[in-house]
Design an enzyme around this catalytic site. Structure first.
Site, PDB file in Angstrom:
ATOM      1  N   HIS A 191      -1.431  -0.743 -10.251  1.00  0.00           N
ATOM      2  CA  HIS A 191      -1.955   0.369  -9.446  1.00  0.00           C
ATOM      3  C   HIS A 191      -2.598   1.420 -10.345  1.00  0.00           C
ATOM      4  CE1 HIS A 191      -1.053   4.086  -6.759  1.00  0.00           C
ATOM      5  NE2 HIS A 191      -2.271   3.654  -6.569  1.00  0.00           N
ATOM      6  N   LYS A 234      -6.961  -8.773   2.103  1.00  0.00           N
ATOM      7  CA  LYS A 234      -6.337  -9.137   0.831  1.00  0.00           C
ATOM      8  C   LYS A 234      -5.855 -10.589   0.852  1.00  0.00           C
ATOM      9  CE  LYS A 234      -4.984  -4.446  -0.553  1.00  0.00           C
ATOM     10  NZ  LYS A 234      -5.848  -4.289  -1.736  1.00  0.00           N
ATOM     11  N   ASP A 252     -18.128  -9.281  -5.588  1.00  0.00           N
ATOM     12  CA  ASP A 252     -18.140  -8.746  -4.221  1.00  0.00           C
ATOM     13  C   ASP A 252     -18.806  -9.775  -3.317  1.00  0.00           C
ATOM     14  OD1 ASP A 252     -18.175  -6.903  -1.910  1.00  0.00           O
ATOM     15  OD2 ASP A 252     -17.764  -5.380  -3.432  1.00  0.00           O
ATOM     16  N   MET A 255     -13.191   2.020  -6.860  1.00  0.00           N
ATOM     17  CA  MET A 255     -12.063   1.680  -7.741  1.00  0.00           C
ATOM     18  C   MET A 255     -12.372   0.443  -8.582  1.00  0.00           C
ATOM     19  SD  MET A 255      -9.614   3.860  -7.662  1.00  0.00           S
ATOM     20  CE  MET A 255      -8.146   3.031  -8.281  1.00  0.00           C
ATOM     21  N   GLU A 296      -7.568  -1.661   1.795  1.00  0.00           N
ATOM     22  CA  GLU A 296      -6.118  -1.686   2.040  1.00  0.00           C
ATOM     23  C   GLU A 296      -5.843  -2.313   3.405  1.00  0.00           C
ATOM     24  OE1 GLU A 296      -3.298   0.020  -0.279  1.00  0.00           O
ATOM     25  OE2 GLU A 296      -4.833  -1.302  -1.054  1.00  0.00           O
ATOM     26  N   VAL A 341      -9.829  -4.612  -3.198  1.00  0.00           N
ATOM     27  CA  VAL A 341     -10.522  -4.586  -1.905  1.00  0.00           C
ATOM     28  C   VAL A 341      -9.808  -3.617  -0.957  1.00  0.00           C
ATOM     29  CG1 VAL A 341     -11.424  -6.921  -2.199  1.00  0.00           C
ATOM     30  CG2 VAL A 341      -9.238  -6.603  -1.046  1.00  0.00           C
TER      31      VAL A 341
END
Length: 737
Positions: free
Chosen positions: A464, A421, A357, A338, A416, A414
């Protein structure tokens, strides 16, 4: 020559008039009543000028024209509804006369006695291409950005200003039907191959080539007005047509399940029109166009897919009084599938991206997703090498949060996981400038809860995306309890910059789209448990207008994700929040059989190696005793699948999660393909009438469970005779509830 607002007319030494269409204050030329009046005056003036040898019409903008203006489309429906209220019997005749105005104007141009050449310099859509078809010559630029199309069928209507009659007299019937029933775009070369344009030239030669056609003696007569004209392929009564026409309605029904009146009307216009003289064919087209315009499908599709989409795309929900954000640097944390895709669409918009990252190797791998997409675009001719290099140059992989110190917006993508988070939010906010906005790409975790980890919750928002990001046009913008107007404005400016359509959703579990999607999937679980054959479930969904069946969709989103969501619902809301039979079904699929969906090659479907196609897993039939197909009412299956989604959409309105019916409708179509012919979830309810919908819900609740029970809002609307677009008027005339 007369002076016009939207056109300039210049006559050269060769007595050829150049008409340049350049509407003031508009980024694209569109047809309005004023434009039509002025074009009519130009046709009259040029045809009366005996010294004039011909007319070239072109655009003063980078595109030629997008077709009809919103206001013109709206006025047509307003006019009809007003006339219908006064005199229903006369309303249809008045609508017929109104829709014939553009047809009449283009025919007047075509028979003016002067040769007209359309010099198409950029995108030419709908009515603009129908006008070009009425010209005696058509020259088009070879720029790759040029798109020629009659896309009206995509918004519930069809080319009703001569398009069906001219296209089918210029190219073979099969190609004509394919172009118009799908709304496909053509480049210049394809349009020439189909005999729809005469020449494809370099951009700087466009006007020269158009004028040369007139100098070379272009006849001011359309082919179909000449004696002895023959339709390409010989017309309707030929051996080739005997193969085409019996199959055409069947093929259309296979593709549309009979849900799109406009697509069928195109077939009728061409089939009937090719058997009569041209002017009679225009009348046939005008009658069918009038008929289609009166349909619920046309009204709902135009409102949602044309009007509402444009309004939302132009910032209908953007808070007023906040300066537009000029985003120069966007940070993306999480370089997975994503994150990498979000980096690609952001870089494609010309915005500098830092892709973060934990390890530089992971960040670099995230950029490789963009490299793959760019390579594919080069191969398809959508990007040049230079454009590709510039796009990739906008993406910088990094493992250092410090590289975000001048970012205007940071999006985390990142895992879920609340703790993961939380760590990202704290690390990023330690670096971010005070004015920067932080956005989460979470698909399931409430934004208000995540914002508790932020030192500035008013600058925290949800954005989203849907997968695949580069193809999906929808973005949900989620506001938490403390999200401020500036954060919302910046998020909407970002979505506009990357050319996606936003819907604004207040915070809740699953937001809007996923709540509706999982209602669709869970209804399929109920059907499986009842013993409905899996193939019937999938086929009924497609017959109802859904692009994919619920079992196929569940495979795409991953069955183990469904399991996680169900378990999270039980943990947060208690056991009553989930049907035990659903949990049992999904646990069996995931834990016992390791059938997780497309990602591991086996779910409700089997996924053999290409080129073999996926097929329903035969073992699914062994889970529950199967009903005979003759015992299952397909109409009821279709109703259940659409009603359960629409009912969930109504609940989100009642709860204040979605506040604008345009967003519920557009979000349902762009987010998961809710039967587009309905105009979306709330238009589906308004289209049949809230009272009829409530009656249907009560009937389904009696037979299939309490989740079909109509809500208090729906009952109240029924009692008051309201619609969603009336009660929740997006234009603020009567905002209630």
């Amino acid at each position: 020559m007369t002076t016009y607002t939207n056109f300039t007319v210049e006559t050269d030494a060769d007595n050829i008039a150049l008409v340049t269409w350049d509407m003031p204050g508009k980024s694209m030329n569109v047809f309005t009543e004023e434009v039509m009046d002025e074009l009519n005056a130009i046709v009259v003036e040029t045809s009366a000028d005996t010294t004039l040898k011909g007319v070239v019409i072109t655009s003063g903008k980078s595109t030629f024209s997008g077709g009809a203006d919103l206001s013109m489309i709206k006025s047509m429906f307003t006019f009809y509804n007003e006339e219908k209220a006064k005199d229903p019997a006369a309303a249809a005749q008045k609508l017929f006369d109104l829709v014939g105005q553009m047809t009449g104007l283009f025919r007047k141009l075509e028979t003016s006695g002067k040769p007209w050449v359309s010099a198409i310099n950029g995108t030419c859509m709908g009515g603009a291409f129908e006008m070009s078809l009425a010209c005696h010559g058509r020259v088009v630029s070879n720029l790759k950005s040029v798109k020629i199309a009659l896309p009206e069928v995509k918004v519930g209507i069809f080319p009703g200003a001569g398009g069906t009659q001219r296209i089918s007299r210029l190219t073979d019937a099969q190609s004509a039907l394919q172009m118009m029933t799908t709304g496909q775009s053509l480049n210049g070369a394809r349009a020439k191959a189909m005999n729809l344009v005469h020449q494809v030239v370099e951009p700087d030669q466009l006007i020269i080539a158009a004028k040369q056609m007139i100098k070379d003696g272009l006849k001011p007569i359309a082919p179909w007005d000449e004696k002895g004209f023959k339709v390409p392929g010989g017309g309707i009564w030929t051996p080739a047509s005997a193969q085409l026409w019996p199959a055409a309605p069947a093929i259309l029904r296979r593709e549309t399940a009979g849900n799109y009146p406009a697509a069928l009307a195109i077939l009728k216009c061409v089939y009937e029109g090719l058997q009569v003289p041209f002017d009679t064919g225009l009348k046939i087209e005008q009658r069918y166009f009038t008929q289609v315009l009166q349909s619920t499908e046309a009204f709902s599709m135009i409102r949602s897919l044309f009007i509402s989409m444009q309004e939302l795309g132009k910032g209908a929900r953007r808070p007023a009084g906040i300066p537009k954000a000029e985003l120069k640097h966007v940070g993306i944390v999480g370089a997975g599938f994503m994150g990498g895709a979000i980096a690609y669409v952001t870089a494609a918009a010309g915005i500098r991206v830092t892709l973060i990252d934990r390890e530089i190797e992971a960040a670099t791998k995230g950029k490789s997703h963009s490299e793959t997409l760019v390579k594919d675009s080069i191969g398809k001719g959508r990007l040049t090498q230079e454009e590709a290099a510039a796009l990739l140059g906008n993406i910088t992989p990094s493992a250092e949060y410090a590289d975000l110190k001048d970012a205007d917006l940071v999006i985390e993508a990142v895992f879920e996981d609340r703790e993961v988070k939380k760590a990202v939010i704290e690390a990023v906010e330690a670096i971010l400038p005070e004015t920067a906005i932080f956005a989460s790409n979470t698909s399931t975790l409430p934004i208000t809860g995540l914002a508790k980890n932020s030192k500035r919750p008013d600058q925290f928002i949800g954005i989203h995306f849907f997968s695949p990001v580069e193809k999906m046009m929808l973005t949900e913008v989620i506001t938490g309890k403390e999200t401020g107007d500036r954060a919302l404005a910046v998020a909407l400016d970002f979505v506009a910059a990357i050319r996606k359509t936003p819907i604004v959703v207040n915070d809740t579990r699953g937001f809007y789209v996923n709540r509706c999607v999982f209602r669709y999937i869970h209804e399929a679980y109920d059907m499986l448990i009842e013993g409905v054959p899996p193939a019937m479930i999938e086929n009924a969904a497609k017959m109802a207008g859904m692009p994919v069946g619920p079992l196929s969709l569940n495979d795409e989103v991953a069955i183990d994700l469904s399991q996680k969501i169900l378990k999270a619902s039980v943990a947060d809301l208690g056991p009553a929040a989930v049907a035990p039979e659903h949990m049992k079904l999904i646990n069996r699929m995931v834990d016992e059989l390791d059938r997780r969906g497309r990602k591991n090659g086996k779910g409700f479907y089997d996924y053999p190696a290409k080129p073999a196609k996926k097929s329903l897993w035969p073992g699914l039939k062994e889970f529950y005793p199967q009903k005979k197909a003759s015992e299952v009412d397909v109409t009821v299956l279709k109703q259940r699948l659409l009603v359960t989604i629409a009912l969930e959409a109504a609940r989100t309105m009642e709860e204040g999660i979605v506040t604008d019916p345009r967003e519920a409708d557009v979000g349902s179509i762009l987010g998961f393909g809710f039967a587009p012919y309905t105009g979306g979830t709330l238009s589906y309810i308004d289209g049949m009438g809230v009272k009829a919908f409530v009656t249907l819900c009560e009937k389904l609740a009696t037979a299939y469970g309490d989740h079909f029970k109509p809500t208090a809002l729906l009952k109240d609307m029924t009692a008051k005779g309201e619609t969603f677009y009336g009660r929740f008027d997006p234009y603020g005339k009567k905002q209630a509830a």
